[in-house]
Design a protein around this motif. Structure first.
Motif, PDB file in Angstrom:
ATOM      1  N   THR A  41       0.847  -1.186   0.000  1.00 49.88           N
ATOM      2  CA  THR A  41       0.000   0.000   0.000  1.00 49.88           C
ATOM      3  C   THR A  41       0.887   1.243   0.000  1.00 49.88           C
ATOM      4  O   THR A  41       1.758   1.381   0.859  1.00 49.88           O
ATOM      5  N   TRP A  42       0.656   2.132  -0.965  1.00 52.66           N
ATOM      6  CA  TRP A  42       1.522   3.307  -1.085  1.00 52.66           C
ATOM      7  C   TRP A  42       0.704   4.585  -1.194  1.00 52.66           C
ATOM      8  O   TRP A  42      -0.451   4.573  -1.610  1.00 52.66           O
ATOM      9  N   TYR A  43       1.339   5.692  -0.784  1.00 54.78           N
ATOM     10  CA  TYR A  43       0.732   7.022  -0.945  1.00 54.78           C
ATOM     11  C   TYR A  43       1.823   8.077  -0.816  1.00 54.78           C
ATOM     12  O   TYR A  43       2.926   7.801  -0.332  1.00 54.78           O
ATOM     13  N   TRP A  44       1.491   9.315  -1.248  1.00 50.11           N
ATOM     14  CA  TRP A  44       2.410  10.454  -1.157  1.00 50.11           C
ATOM     15  C   TRP A  44       1.913  11.449  -0.116  1.00 50.11           C
ATOM     16  O   TRP A  44       0.714  11.761  -0.072  1.00 50.11           O
ATOM     17  N   ASP A  45       2.816  11.958   0.686  1.00 50.33           N
ATOM     18  CA  ASP A  45       2.546  13.107   1.557  1.00 50.33           C
ATOM     19  C   ASP A  45       3.196  14.314   0.892  1.00 50.33           C
ATOM     20  O   ASP A  45       4.412  14.361   0.723  1.00 50.33           O
ATOM     21  N   ASP A 104       1.981  19.869   2.154  1.00 41.94           N
ATOM     22  CA  ASP A 104       1.191  21.102   2.111  1.00 41.94           C
ATOM     23  C   ASP A 104      -0.159  20.898   2.793  1.00 41.94           C
ATOM     24  O   ASP A 104      -1.110  21.639   2.550  1.00 41.94           O
ATOM     25  N   GLY A 105      -0.219  19.875   3.656  1.00 43.67           N
ATOM     26  CA  GLY A 105      -1.467  19.542   4.332  1.00 43.67           C
ATOM     27  C   GLY A 105      -2.312  18.541   3.578  1.00 43.67           C
ATOM     28  O   GLY A 105      -3.416  18.214   4.032  1.00 43.67           O
ATOM     29  N   SER A 106      -1.827  18.043   2.447  1.00 49.99           N
ATOM     30  CA  SER A 106      -2.590  17.077   1.673  1.00 49.99           C
ATOM     31  C   SER A 106      -1.728  15.857   1.354  1.00 49.99           C
ATOM     32  O   SER A 106      -0.498  15.897   1.454  1.00 49.99           O
ATOM     33  N   SER A 107      -2.393  14.781   0.968  1.00 49.92           N
ATOM     34  CA  SER A 107      -1.691  13.569   0.556  1.00 49.92           C
ATOM     35  C   SER A 107      -2.505  12.886  -0.528  1.00 49.92           C
ATOM     36  O   SER A 107      -3.701  13.157  -0.705  1.00 49.92           O
ATOM     37  N   THR A 136       5.122   3.247  -9.495  1.00 53.68           N
ATOM     38  CA  THR A 136       3.880   3.964  -9.293  1.00 53.68           C
ATOM     39  C   THR A 136       3.995   5.346  -9.934  1.00 53.68           C
ATOM     40  O   THR A 136       5.105   5.838 -10.185  1.00 53.68           O
ATOM     41  N   ALA A 137       2.878   5.982 -10.165  1.00 54.03           N
ATOM     42  CA  ALA A 137       2.877   7.331 -10.738  1.00 54.03           C
ATOM     43  C   ALA A 137       1.892   8.203  -9.988  1.00 54.03           C
ATOM     44  O   ALA A 137       0.840   7.732  -9.521  1.00 54.03           O
ATOM     45  N   ALA A 138       2.242   9.469  -9.835  1.00 55.40           N
ATOM     46  CA  ALA A 138       1.359  10.436  -9.186  1.00 55.40           C
ATOM     47  C   ALA A 138       1.726  11.823  -9.675  1.00 55.40           C
ATOM     48  O   ALA A 138       2.831  12.051 -10.185  1.00 55.40           O
ATOM     49  N   SER A 139       0.792  12.749  -9.519  1.00 53.10           N
ATOM     50  CA  SER A 139       1.021  14.132  -9.942  1.00 53.10           C
ATOM     51  C   SER A 139       0.418  15.059  -8.889  1.00 53.10           C
ATOM     52  O   SER A 139      -0.622  14.748  -8.300  1.00 53.10           O
ATOM     53  N   HIS A 140       1.099  16.197  -8.676  1.00 56.60           N
ATOM     54  CA  HIS A 140       0.593  17.146  -7.681  1.00 56.60           C
ATOM     55  C   HIS A 140       1.020  18.556  -8.031  1.00 56.60           C
ATOM     56  O   HIS A 140       2.120  18.775  -8.547  1.00 56.60           O
ATOM     57  N   ALA A 141       0.136  19.509  -7.761  1.00 57.12           N
ATOM     58  CA  ALA A 141       0.435  20.936  -7.931  1.00 57.12           C
ATOM     59  C   ALA A 141       0.324  21.618  -6.583  1.00 57.12           C
ATOM     60  O   ALA A 141      -0.645  21.382  -5.838  1.00 57.12           O
ATOM     61  N   TRP A 142       1.310  22.444  -6.253  1.00 54.09           N
ATOM     62  CA  TRP A 142       1.304  23.175  -4.988  1.00 54.09           C
ATOM     63  C   TRP A 142       0.720  24.568  -5.199  1.00 54.09           C
ATOM     64  O   TRP A 142       1.012  25.237  -6.199  1.00 54.09           O
ATOM     65  N   MET A 192       9.283  25.987  -0.003  1.00 49.92           N
ATOM     66  CA  MET A 192      10.029  24.737  -0.034  1.00 49.92           C
ATOM     67  C   MET A 192       9.168  23.631   0.560  1.00 49.92           C
ATOM     68  O   MET A 192       8.500  23.828   1.576  1.00 49.92           O
ATOM     69  N   TYR A 193       9.198  22.450  -0.080  1.00 46.05           N
ATOM     70  CA  TYR A 193       8.403  21.317   0.384  1.00 46.05           C
ATOM     71  C   TYR A 193       9.245  20.047   0.360  1.00 46.05           C
ATOM     72  O   TYR A 193      10.194  19.935  -0.423  1.00 46.05           O
ATOM     73  N   ASP A 194       8.864  19.082   1.208  1.00 48.25           N
ATOM     74  CA  ASP A 194       9.446  17.745   1.191  1.00 48.25           C
ATOM     75  C   ASP A 194       8.353  16.770   0.770  1.00 48.25           C
ATOM     76  O   ASP A 194       7.426  16.494   1.555  1.00 48.25           O
ATOM     77  N   ALA A 195       8.424  16.274  -0.457  1.00 50.15           N
ATOM     78  CA  ALA A 195       7.464  15.281  -0.928  1.00 50.15           C
ATOM     79  C   ALA A 195       7.947  13.903  -0.478  1.00 50.15           C
ATOM     80  O   ALA A 195       9.087  13.515  -0.752  1.00 50.15           O
ATOM     81  N   VAL A 196       7.081  13.167   0.224  1.00 53.65           N
ATOM     82  CA  VAL A 196       7.468  11.883   0.810  1.00 53.65           C
ATOM     83  C   VAL A 196       6.621  10.767   0.205  1.00 53.65           C
ATOM     84  O   VAL A 196       5.380  10.834   0.230  1.00 53.65           O
TER      85      VAL A 196
END
Length: 267
Positions: free
Chosen positions: A51-55, A58-61, A89-95, A100-104
């Motif tokens: 099971t995978w996900y991105w943090d 910016d308060g969202s995942s 896996t693939a994902a896309s996100h716009a801030w 500065m952010y740390d995508a995990v």
């Protein structure tokens, strides 16, 4: 006799293709509101559901996704066969905000093992005008008409600190008050190092605000042709600033080059 077989944790690896190396740190760049496409690899010697996900920091995942060994059902315990996992896996996100952010990237297997990987993300403001030192001095003074929130001004300082080898290692611009003092330096009555710092910080703030692109070509010698990328001009100026043996002429030259770049959109 009893035999205990321990689970092996999965491995998460973010694909850093397309990242820019900033002071040795792979970093993804984008304007606010512009999505970045990410890819990550999951490896596990066990036949586990993952099971995978991105943090996104910016308060969202992202929504958690389960990648099953058998797409039709969860992996039973114990697993009926050996089926090592290896998939991408693939994902896309716009801030929404420049900062500065740390995508995990996080992954957990069905036996409770987990791993994560992190990558830096630098988000700048949308394309805008390049502003001179007086403009940014006013913004960080905090009186009168201010175009930015306090949080955004602080984020711009985070970006400057991440990119620069002068701030905050040699010159402290870690707070709004300190940044104002660095830009102010009594106009041109400070030392040459202070005058150069004034233009250096102004340049980094312009970049954070979208006033200049990281690799944008600039005319640094005023001959009418584009000769130097912004990042290279900044590296040269900071190298002179950090050189204890830099001459007065060298400091003045870099101060004047950055001053012209910062004032190029002034009307």
């Amino acid at each position: 006799f009893d035999v205990t077989v321990a689970n092996v944790d999965p491995t998460a690896t973010i694909d850093e293709t397309g990242a820019v190396l900033v002071n040795g740190v792979p970093t993804f760049f984008a304007d606010e509101g512009v999505p970045i496409d990410f890819s990550a690899r999951v490896q596990d010697p066990g036949s586990d559901d993952e099971t995978w996900y991105w943090d996104w920091d910016d308060g969202s995942s992202s929504t958690a996704v389960k990648n099953r060994v058998d797409p039709t059902q969860d992996d039973p315990l114990p697993s009926p066969n050996v089926n090592p996992r290896d998939f991408t896996t693939a994902a896309s996100h716009a801030w929404a905000g420049a900062c500065m952010y740390d995508a995990v990237f996080n992954v957990t297997d069905d036996d409770g093992g987990s791993d994560s990987d992190t990558v830096k993300v630098l988000i700048t403001g949308p394309p805008s005008l390049s502003r001179d030192a007086g403009y940014w001095q006013h913004q960080y003074r905090g009186n009168g008409k201010i175009d930015f929130t306090t949080a955004r001004l602080e984020c711009y300082l985070e970006i400057a600190a991440f990119l620069s080898n002068v701030f905050n290692e040699v010159r402290d611009a870690s707070t709004i008050q300190k940044a104002h003092d660095d830009i102010f330096v009594a106009g041109l009555r400070g030392t040459l190092s202070e005058q150069l710092d004034r233009q250096l910080l102004t340049s980094w703030l312009n970049f954070a605000n979208g006033g200049v692109e990281y690799t944008e070509m600039l005319d640094t010698d005023r001959n009418g042709s584009l000769d130097t990328a912004f990042v290279d001009a900044m590296a040269t100026a900071e190298a002179v600033r950090l050189d204890a043996g830099a001459t007065r002429e060298q400091l003045e030259a870099q101060r004047d080059i950055l001053g012209r770049i910062n004032s190029r959109d002034r009307v």
